[in-house]
Design a protein around this motif. Sequence first.
Motif, PDB file in Angstrom:
ATOM      1  N   ILE A   1       0.844  -1.193   0.000  1.00  0.00           N
ATOM      2  CA  ILE A   1       0.000   0.000   0.000  1.00  0.00           C
ATOM      3  C   ILE A   1       0.879   1.242   0.000  1.00  0.00           C
ATOM      4  CG2 ILE A   1      -1.763   1.264   1.283  1.00  0.00           C
ATOM      5  CD1 ILE A   1      -2.513  -1.500   2.534  1.00  0.00           C
TER       6      ILE A   1
ATOM      7  N   SER B   1      -0.634  -2.335  -8.981  1.00  0.00           N
ATOM      8  CA  SER B   1      -0.500  -3.756  -9.301  1.00  0.00           C
ATOM      9  C   SER B   1       0.459  -4.010 -10.453  1.00  0.00           C
ATOM     10  CB  SER B   1      -1.873  -4.349  -9.633  1.00  0.00           C
ATOM     11  OG  SER B   1      -2.492  -3.631 -10.687  1.00  0.00           O
TER      12      SER B   1
ATOM     13  N   VAL C   1      -2.911   1.086  -4.113  1.00  0.00           N
ATOM     14  CA  VAL C   1      -2.271  -0.159  -4.532  1.00  0.00           C
ATOM     15  C   VAL C   1      -1.932  -0.091  -6.017  1.00  0.00           C
ATOM     16  CG1 VAL C   1      -2.553  -2.642  -4.823  1.00  0.00           C
ATOM     17  CG2 VAL C   1      -3.423  -1.518  -2.763  1.00  0.00           C
TER      18      VAL C   1
END
Length: 482
Positions: free
Chosen positions: A248, A392, A390
Amino acid sequence: MKKSTGIFLYSGLLSAALFVGGQNIVHADATNTTTASETATQTAPVEAPTAVTNATANTDADATAAPTTDAQADNTSADTTTQATADTTTANSTQDSQTSVTPIKNGVVTTNKVTYLVDKEGKSITNRALMANTDWITDKQLSIGAQKYDRVSTYEYADANDVKLSYGYADKGSIRVTNNGAPQYNRGLADYTYTGAQNLAANSMWKYNRKDEFNGVTYYQIANNLWINSNDATTAPAYQNPSGWLQIQDTQIKQSETPGYDLYNGVEGIKTWLVRRYFGYSNAHTIYDGNVANSVRGLQSRVGLPVTGTVNLATWQAMGFSEQSWYDFDAYVAPLQTNATSTRSDHIEAMINQAYKYLGQPWISGAASMPGYGVDCSGLVTQALYASGVDSAPISNIQHASPGHEWNSRDYWADGRLPQISFNSRQRGDLIFFADPSTGVVWHVGILLDPHTMIESWPYAVQVHSIYSGRGTIVGVKRVFH
């Protein structure tokens, strides 16, 4: 012949000499926290003058004073007055010249102007100076009477009125107070002292502009000479996933790839969707195919562009689209809706809130751009994750539009940074995956709103539906936030 006067201006390391107005001025490149001549940490201690008071007893004086005449008395009075005046002058001179040296730990001075130097006795050094707005390490402060000087080299000092004294080093960031609150400190020359003010509130956020490593503790300056330390505050977010999970971030996620990609066979996404619509093709499946390429060649031929069948910026503009949109569609990353104080629940709600911004927009294969346009199922997840802090990557909004990456739902299913959980443990914020019943290959992903409901992008819109709405075979559930 007029004799020139040499003035040396220090700003880090000496460089080329300039002859200006009959004076030799040595100019130098600015170097942060550098001493003139020798660094303070390399120098010998300052040899401070020591004030000495001699009290001498008059042992030869007669014990009994002889009688005096009036004239003698007048002379005696005059002598006494003269002696008293001399004693007073001597006392004042001694007071003015009293010298002391105080150590400074991790000190840095910044010059307010061209700053001339003095020696350890306070005598001016007229041919040496520090350039304005430069930083210099200092390790001692010399006091001569009421006047203070900060040492910048072995035997040279800057007038404290001409410099700003600070500590540690410049560094910007944000820091979060831990659960017990944070005491506030002032910095002295050689130590920190507790201010006695009320502790800063637990989990409050503060911006700092300097850091100081002091006796194994890091101090952060949050206002002018107001500090908190690493025993009571942290730069780590309030909530973080375990190692091995998607991590995070508490700062805005940046686009990791270069916006402005060309369109060619196999490319999907928003720009392909707009080009297909421009030529009147269906967007039941948004893909740049041979039909689109042929139409592009025809347009390029008509407007005098190189006939390539590929849409570049010039061809895009020939269709009436703006240069800014060419880059903006690719560059969009959802604004961060969380910060370093956010809880697990805050991150989940940020993800779902971003997903709802697309509600009712069309399903567009390979799309993962701004809410004013559509997305597909994995594009919706990608932007929702961005909003919750977040990233990815290597799965990204630009990567999703490139050939071979339409099925990012499969990439998310295979991503070990998203641990699979038992179906019966599913909860709000988890990702639920579906497979083609005929092949068993993953082809869809949704974001759970509760154990039975999800928000998803499914032909032909972003919508909220039951997980049992015929999306294929449920293959499993993965968790984003521990």
